[in-house]
Design a protein around this motif. Structure first.
Motif, PDB file in Angstrom:
ATOM      1  N   ASP A   1      46.959  35.829  34.437  1.00  0.00           N
ATOM      2  CA  ASP A   1      45.642  36.260  34.886  1.00  0.00           C
ATOM      3  C   ASP A   1      44.932  36.968  33.728  1.00  0.00           C
ATOM      4  OD1 ASP A   1      46.468  35.317  37.313  1.00  0.00           O
ATOM      5  OD2 ASP A   1      46.934  37.298  38.139  1.00  0.00           O
ATOM      6  N   SER A   2      43.616  37.000  33.771  1.00  0.00           N
ATOM      7  CA  SER A   2      42.871  37.662  32.694  1.00  0.00           C
ATOM      8  C   SER A   2      41.800  38.574  33.279  1.00  0.00           C
ATOM      9  CB  SER A   2      42.237  36.636  31.743  1.00  0.00           C
ATOM     10  OG  SER A   2      41.494  35.661  32.445  1.00  0.00           O
ATOM     11  N   LEU A   3      41.522  39.664  32.555  1.00  0.00           N
ATOM     12  CA  LEU A   3      40.643  40.733  33.018  1.00  0.00           C
ATOM     13  C   LEU A   3      39.471  40.885  32.054  1.00  0.00           C
ATOM     14  CD1 LEU A   3      40.133  43.181  34.938  1.00  0.00           C
ATOM     15  CD2 LEU A   3      41.569  44.531  33.366  1.00  0.00           C
TER      16      LEU A   3
ATOM     17  N   VAL B   1      38.720  33.670  41.574  1.00  0.00           N
ATOM     18  CA  VAL B   1      38.152  34.752  40.764  1.00  0.00           C
ATOM     19  C   VAL B   1      37.837  35.937  41.666  1.00  0.00           C
ATOM     20  CG1 VAL B   1      37.191  33.177  39.048  1.00  0.00           C
ATOM     21  CG2 VAL B   1      35.783  33.877  40.987  1.00  0.00           C
ATOM     22  N   ILE B   2      37.774  37.103  41.051  1.00  0.00           N
ATOM     23  CA  ILE B   2      37.437  38.334  41.771  1.00  0.00           C
ATOM     24  C   ILE B   2      36.394  39.092  40.968  1.00  0.00           C
ATOM     25  CG2 ILE B   2      38.271  40.583  42.580  1.00  0.00           C
ATOM     26  CD1 ILE B   2      41.005  39.344  43.013  1.00  0.00           C
TER      27      ILE B   2
ATOM     28  N   PHE C   1      35.751  41.612  36.199  1.00  0.00           N
ATOM     29  CA  PHE C   1      35.870  40.227  36.666  1.00  0.00           C
ATOM     30  C   PHE C   1      37.283  39.763  36.328  1.00  0.00           C
ATOM     31  CE2 PHE C   1      35.195  35.706  37.042  1.00  0.00           C
ATOM     32  CZ  PHE C   1      34.177  35.587  38.002  1.00  0.00           C
ATOM     33  N   LEU C   2      37.956  39.159  37.309  1.00  0.00           N
ATOM     34  CA  LEU C   2      39.322  38.679  37.111  1.00  0.00           C
ATOM     35  C   LEU C   2      39.359  37.174  37.327  1.00  0.00           C
ATOM     36  CD1 LEU C   2      39.555  41.683  38.676  1.00  0.00           C
ATOM     37  CD2 LEU C   2      41.970  41.188  38.408  1.00  0.00           C
ATOM     38  N   ILE C   3      40.032  36.469  36.426  1.00  0.00           N
ATOM     39  CA  ILE C   3      40.272  35.039  36.562  1.00  0.00           C
ATOM     40  C   ILE C   3      41.740  34.854  36.927  1.00  0.00           C
ATOM     41  CG2 ILE C   3      40.244  32.802  35.396  1.00  0.00           C
ATOM     42  CD1 ILE C   3      38.071  33.820  33.589  1.00  0.00           C
TER      43      ILE C   3
ATOM     44  N   HIS D   1      45.167  50.476  34.911  1.00  0.00           N
ATOM     45  CA  HIS D   1      45.804  50.238  36.210  1.00  0.00           C
ATOM     46  C   HIS D   1      45.767  48.752  36.569  1.00  0.00           C
ATOM     47  CE1 HIS D   1      46.925  50.853  40.389  1.00  0.00           C
ATOM     48  NE2 HIS D   1      45.873  50.122  40.754  1.00  0.00           N
ATOM     49  N   LEU D   2      44.631  48.102  36.343  1.00  0.00           N
ATOM     50  CA  LEU D   2      44.505  46.678  36.681  1.00  0.00           C
ATOM     51  C   LEU D   2      45.426  45.818  35.831  1.00  0.00           C
ATOM     52  CD1 LEU D   2      40.636  46.376  37.184  1.00  0.00           C
ATOM     53  CD2 LEU D   2      42.417  46.277  38.933  1.00  0.00           C
ATOM     54  N   PHE D   3      45.594  46.185  34.562  1.00  0.00           N
ATOM     55  CA  PHE D   3      46.531  45.443  33.707  1.00  0.00           C
ATOM     56  C   PHE D   3      47.950  45.501  34.279  1.00  0.00           C
ATOM     57  CE2 PHE D   3      43.633  45.700  29.858  1.00  0.00           C
ATOM     58  CZ  PHE D   3      43.489  44.317  29.749  1.00  0.00           C
ATOM     59  N   GLY D   4      48.274  46.601  34.958  1.00  0.00           N
ATOM     60  CA  GLY D   4      49.595  46.705  35.561  1.00  0.00           C
ATOM     61  C   GLY D   4      49.718  45.988  36.890  1.00  0.00           C
ATOM     62  N   VAL D   5      48.581  45.672  37.509  1.00  0.00           N
ATOM     63  CA  VAL D   5      48.603  45.030  38.823  1.00  0.00           C
ATOM     64  C   VAL D   5      48.559  43.511  38.718  1.00  0.00           C
ATOM     65  CG1 VAL D   5      47.314  44.757  40.987  1.00  0.00           C
ATOM     66  CG2 VAL D   5      47.581  47.022  39.978  1.00  0.00           C
ATOM     67  N   ILE D   6      47.719  42.989  37.812  1.00  0.00           N
ATOM     68  CA  ILE D   6      47.555  41.535  37.733  1.00  0.00           C
ATOM     69  C   ILE D   6      48.805  40.885  37.153  1.00  0.00           C
ATOM     70  CG2 ILE D   6      45.060  41.728  37.474  1.00  0.00           C
ATOM     71  CD1 ILE D   6      45.348  41.207  34.511  1.00  0.00           C
ATOM     72  N   ARG D   7      48.934  39.589  37.386  1.00  0.00           N
ATOM     73  CA  ARG D   7      50.120  38.843  36.977  1.00  0.00           C
ATOM     74  C   ARG D   7      49.957  38.299  35.557  1.00  0.00           C
ATOM     75  NH1 ARG D   7      49.229  34.372  41.259  1.00  0.00           N
ATOM     76  NH2 ARG D   7      47.336  34.456  39.999  1.00  0.00           N
ATOM     77  N   ALA D   8      51.062  37.883  34.981  1.00  0.00           N
ATOM     78  CA  ALA D   8      51.005  37.193  33.694  1.00  0.00           C
ATOM     79  C   ALA D   8      50.243  35.882  33.887  1.00  0.00           C
ATOM     80  CB  ALA D   8      52.415  36.902  33.187  1.00  0.00           C
TER      81      ALA D   8
END
Length: 333
Positions: free
Chosen positions: A240-242, A201-202, A251-253, A231-238
C-alpha cells in the motif's frame, strides 16, 4: 532540463568527443604508415558515429535504450581483438576513452562490467609483453581512470536519486506528495485492468481542522500531521502507499484490495486514530471516503473525485466515520 534530455546531451557529447579523438588517431597512424591501426581507428570511429546517431534517434528513450550496450560491446570487443592480435604497444592506451565512455553511457553496473572485461585482457597483454615499469604505469593509469569515472558516475546517480526523492516526498512527513499520486495511481489502474485484480483507495481528512489550527497553531497542526503519518505507516500493509494532499488530508492506494477489504482497513484506521491520545492535541477524529475501482474506472480523476466525495459524505453524516462509494460499472454486450 529533464533527465532524458540531459542523458541525450551527455551521450552525444561522449560519443562525439570519443569519435573525434579516435579519428585523430586514425589520421596520425595513416601519416606514419600504420595501416592496420588506421583501419582499426576508422572502424571504431564509424561505430562511435553510429552511437551518436542512435542517441538522437532514441532521444526520447535514453533511460532504456538497449542499443548503447551493443554498440559499446562492439567497440570494446574490437579493441580487445586488436590488442591481442596486433603487436603495437600504443594501442593499449586507446582503452582509456572507452573506459570513460562505458561508464558515461551505460548504467553503472553494466558500465563497470564491460570495462572490467576490457581491462583484464589489456592488462594481461601489457604485463606479459612489456617491462615491469611500463606495465605498472599503464595498469595504474587504467585503474585510476576506471575508479575516478566510476566514482563520479556513482556520485551523480546518488544526487539524481536524492533529487527525485525530494521531488516526490513531503519534507514534513516523509510520505509521498500529491505530485507523485496521479502517476502511481494511473500505473495501479493499468495494472488492475491488465490483471483483473481489485484496486481500492481511501481519502482521509482530519475533522475540525480549523479548530485545531486556531487552538494549537500551524506548528501544532504540522506536528499532529507528522504523527498521524507515522501512525498510518504502521497501519497500512506492505504494497500500500500513502500520500499527503495538504496539511490535514491523506490519500491511500490499496492494490489487490476489494470492497470488503477497504471497508475493514478504513474502519481500523478510524478506530485506531480515534482511540489514541495525540501529544498536545488529545483525541482526534477523522472522516474517510473509500471506493473500489469498477470496470468503468480508467482514469485517476474518477477514483480521486469519488473518494473525495465519499469523504465529504462521511463528514456530513456526523464526522468520525467512513463512507464507501461503489465504483463505476460498464455493461459489456
Amino acid at each position: 532540463m529533464t533527465e532524458t534530455r540531459l542523458r541525450t546531451w551527455t551521450h552525444s557529447f561522449g560519443y562525439g568527443l570519443a569519435a573525434l579523438f579516435i579519428f585523430s588517431l586514425a589520421l596520425q597512424n595513416l601519416r606514419y604508415g600504420f595501416y592496420e591501426l588506421f583501419y582499426l581507428a576508422l572502424a571504431m570511429t564509424c561505430l562511435l558515429l553510429a552511437g551518436l546517431i542512435y542517441t538522437f534517434v532514441c532521444r526520447r528513450q535514453q533511460l532504456s535504450a538497449p542499443g548503447h550496450l551493443l554498440i559499446l560491446a562492439g567497440l570494446n570487443a574490437g579493441l580487445v581483438a586488436a590488442i591481442l592480435v596486433l603487436d603495437s604497444p600504443g594501442v593499449t592506451h586507446w582503452a582509456m576513452p572507452l573506459l570513460i565512455l562505458n561508464l558515461l553511457v551505460l548504467p553503472l553496473r553494466q558500465g563497470l562490467s564491460l570495462s572490467a572485461l576490457l581491462l583484464v585482457p589489456v592488462m594481461g597483454v601489457v604485463w606479459l609483453g612489456h617491462p615491469a615499469a611500463y606495465a605498472l604505469m599503464t595498469s595504474v593509469g587504467l585503474i585510476l581512470t576506471l575508479a575516478v569515472g566510476a566514482l563520479y558516475i556513482w556520485h551523480y546517480d546518488h544526487i539524481a536519486q536524492s533529487a527525485e526523492d525530494l521531488a516526490i516526498t513531503d519534507p514534513v512527513t516523509g510520505a509521498h506528495n500529491s505530485r507523485f499520486l496521479d502517476e502511481t495511481l494511473q500505473k495501479e489502474i493499468s495494472r488492475a485492468i491488465a490483471t483483473g485484480h481489485p484496486l481500492s483507495v481511501i481519502n482521509l481528512s482530519f475533522d475540525y481542522t480549523d479548530e485545531i489550527r486556531d487552538l494549537h497553531g500551524k506548528a501544532g497542526l504540522q506536528n499532529l500531521f507528522k504523527s498521524v503519518t507515522e501512525h498510518l505507516f504502521g497501519v497500512i500493509r506492505a504494497g500500500d502507499s500513502l500520500y499527503t494532499l495538504n496539511d490535514s488530508e491523506f490519500f491511500l492506494i490499496l492494490p489487490f484490495t476489494p470492497e470488503e477489504g477497504v471497508r475493514v482497513i478504513a474502519e481500523r484506521i478510524r478506530r485506531t486514530i480515534g482511540e489514541r491520545e495525540w501529544s498536545g492535541i488529545g483525541r482526534l477524529s477523522v472522516s474517510l471516503g473509500c471506493t473500489t475501482r469498477g470496470n468503468g474506472d480508467t482514469s485517476t480523476a474518477s477514483l480521486r473525485n469519488r473518494a473525495n466525495q465519499a469523504m465529504h459524505q462521511a463528514r456530513k453524516r456526523g464526522m468520525d466515520s467512513a463512507w464507501f462509494s461503489p465504483g463505476e460499472s460498464v455493461a459489456y454486450d
